[in-house]
Design a protein around this motif. Structure first.
Motif, short mmCIF file in Angstrom:
data_model
loop_
_atom_site.label_atom_id
_atom_site.label_comp_id
_atom_site.label_asym_id
_atom_site.label_seq_id
_atom_site.Cartn_x
_atom_site.Cartn_y
_atom_site.Cartn_z
N LYS A 146 -7.48 0.67 -2.27
CA LYS A 146 -7.75 1.31 -3.54
C LYS A 146 -6.72 2.42 -3.75
CE LYS A 146 -12.74 0.45 -3.47
NZ LYS A 146 -14.08 1.06 -3.43
N SER A 147 -6.36 2.65 -5.01
CA SER A 147 -5.33 3.65 -5.31
C SER A 147 -5.71 5.04 -4.80
CB SER A 147 -5.07 3.69 -6.82
OG SER A 147 -6.27 3.96 -7.52
N SER A 148 -7.01 5.34 -4.77
CA SER A 148 -7.46 6.66 -4.31
C SER A 148 -7.31 6.82 -2.80
CB SER A 148 -8.92 6.87 -4.70
OG SER A 148 -9.74 5.85 -4.14
N ALA A 149 -7.20 5.69 -2.08
CA ALA A 149 -7.10 5.75 -0.62
C ALA A 149 -5.72 5.39 -0.10
CB ALA A 149 -8.13 4.82 0.00
N ASP A 150 -4.84 4.97 -1.01
CA ASP A 150 -3.51 4.55 -0.59
C ASP A 150 -2.56 5.74 -0.55
OD1 ASP A 150 -1.62 2.84 0.30
OD2 ASP A 150 -1.51 1.60 -1.51
N TYR A 151 -1.41 5.51 0.07
CA TYR A 151 -0.40 6.56 0.15
C TYR A 151 0.20 6.83 -1.23
CZ TYR A 151 -0.61 5.73 5.18
OH TYR A 151 -1.04 5.58 6.47
N LEU A 152 0.55 8.07 -1.48
CA LEU A 152 1.18 8.46 -2.74
C LEU A 152 2.64 8.05 -2.72
CD1 LEU A 152 0.66 10.03 -5.41
CD2 LEU A 152 1.56 12.06 -4.26
N THR A 153 3.06 7.31 -3.73
CA THR A 153 4.44 6.86 -3.81
C THR A 153 5.26 7.83 -4.67
OG1 THR A 153 4.05 5.52 -5.80
CG2 THR A 153 3.67 4.47 -3.65
#
Length: 206
Positions: A146-153
């Protein structure tokens, strides 16, 4: 003893050629048909080595037939999506929005322990962080967090990152790698000029 050595070397060379013709794949990336051919080739190679009375052709001819069959099957899979699905199957979603799809798990005969092991290997340690998990046709688990748990690009942060360059070995033990130079868009003349500029001989480069 000498006969066994010669037969082993011949079969070793035949297997190398067969694998090279079938293409470069890691064991974990083999499709069903490729795995079957690999196992059969390994069995066929043992027979001529152990049985000295049988001619080598008894092992080599079936190997050639198997390789040709695999190449033909791969060409059919390339041309026909339905044939590929028939041979390899379809990817199966096992997790959707953090929820394990039990019906699909039973279809795969996959335990929750196996699922969580593969999730950990993919870098996901919390089920609620997973948006989708898909069992691919080669047995590998693809995980989308999920975008909330993924690394920030850098793109999400609005930061312009420096472009990445391809890093390759153009000289190894004093030998020029033509393929690596082509990847860089360079030629041996350019390389020798760089070495001359640095006062280094090609033979001295590790």
């Amino acid at each position: 003893m000498l006969i066994s050595l010669v037969r082993t070397l011949v079969m070793y060379g035949a297997i190398l050629i067969a694998v090279r013709l079938m293409g470069k794949r890691q064991i974990s990336q083999l499709q069903t048909s490729e795995l079957v051919v690999t196992l059969l080739i390994s069995e066929l190679a043992v027979m001529p080595i152990q049985q000295h009375d049988d001619p080598l052709w008894n092992g080599l001819i079936p190997m050639v037939v198997l390789v040709v069959c695999e190449i033909v099957v791969s060409l059919f899979m390339l041309k026909s999506g339905k044939f590929r699905q028939l041979v390899c199957g379809n990817p199966i979603v096992v997790i959707e929005n953090g929820r394990v799809l039990q019906e699909q798990m039973r279809r795969l005969r996959m335990s929750t322990e196996d699922l969580f092991e593969q999730l950990r290997q993919a870098g996901s340690f919390a089920l609620e962080d997973v948006a989708y998990a898909i069992m691919e046709t080669n047995g590998q688990l693809s995980v989308l967090k999920k975008s909330s748990a993924d690394y920030l690009t850098p793109k999400q942060a609005g930061v312009k990152a420096a472009s990445e360059a391809l890093e390759v070995v153009v000289v190894s033990d004093g030998k020029i790698s033509q393929n690596s130079l082509r990847l860089c868009g360079r030629d041996p003349v350019w390389l020798r000029e760089q070495l001359r500029f640095q006062g280094v001989e090609l033979a001295d480069v590790f």
